[in-house]
Write an enzyme that holds these catalytic residues in place. Sequence first.
Site, PDB file in Angstrom:
ATOM      1  N   ARG A 123       0.833  -1.203   0.000  1.00 14.34           N
ATOM      2  CA  ARG A 123       0.000   0.000   0.000  1.00 14.34           C
ATOM      3  C   ARG A 123       0.866   1.251   0.000  1.00 14.34           C
ATOM      4  NH1 ARG A 123      -3.925  -0.988   4.946  1.00 14.34           N
ATOM      5  NH2 ARG A 123      -4.505   1.178   4.481  1.00 14.34           N
ATOM      6  N   CYS A 134      -0.869   5.982   9.122  1.00  9.71           N
ATOM      7  CA  CYS A 134      -1.253   4.629   8.673  1.00  9.71           C
ATOM      8  C   CYS A 134      -2.472   4.783   7.782  1.00  9.71           C
ATOM      9  CB  CYS A 134      -1.517   3.727   9.869  1.00  9.71           C
ATOM     10  SG  CYS A 134      -2.853   4.285  10.957  1.00  9.71           S
TER      11      CYS A 134
END
Length: 277
Positions: free
Chosen positions: A177, A231
């Site tokens: 990601r 995050c």
Amino acid sequence: MSHFAPLVNVAWLSEQLNSARLVLLDASMAPPGQPSYQPGQVIAGARRFDFDQQVCDPQSTLPHMMPTPERFTEAARALGINTDSVVVVYDHLGLFASPRAWWMLSSMGCDAVYVLDGGLPAWLAAGLPTVQHYSAAAEPGNFSANYRADYFVDKTQVLAALDNPALRILDARPSGRFEGTQPEPRPGLRSGHMPGALSLTFTSVQNAGHLLAADELRSRLGAPTPLICSCGSGVTACVLALAARVAGFSEVAVYDGSWAEWGDPQWQLPVVTGSEA
């Protein structure tokens, strides 16, 4: 009540489970893209700390953002938290959601708050008993939030930090990601990372749900410069914040909106892809 700040282990918790000052909180949350968390086994006496749906900002379009101090105070008192309580948080995956609850409580002025190292899996592995239902506070607590604004940053502060060489931004998401080779679990978000951010996955600072030793954490985190932890939505960033605290870092902040905000195309914030920051 002696402790191993900011962590406690299952042996310590087992011994302290009947302490009048102890408030045990289950902060479990399902990872993004998975069905909502359904409690099964519960450590006896635990109360539910649901920062995903309850202890959060109901007006925000972003997931589980920090509530106001007033809303937090109301939730903490309903959980029976007092000014002299010793609070221990855990989650069902080991070290996933519980550091978020720890960081929230710490930011609101709760100094005696700790994370159960290894979480529920460590408790079960030790053969310790569980129950099927959460407990409720016998009476409301008297806790009052005293918000420490430096615990969290917003997108404007992060944008300014991109040009600050004295500060590092750590991204706790999986490397795919971060590099933009894997899609985000939340629909509509761009792929990639902030320019200059460094990838440090939240799983890399732990082993089987237990935080690595302080020396290992210092090796992975590097020099103790000011940090911003990010995050997907401000949850596993707090795992890095926990690791940084154990490693001795004093200047640590969490980007509350994290990629759920930064990756939203409407804000047109800078994004890069690839393994190089």
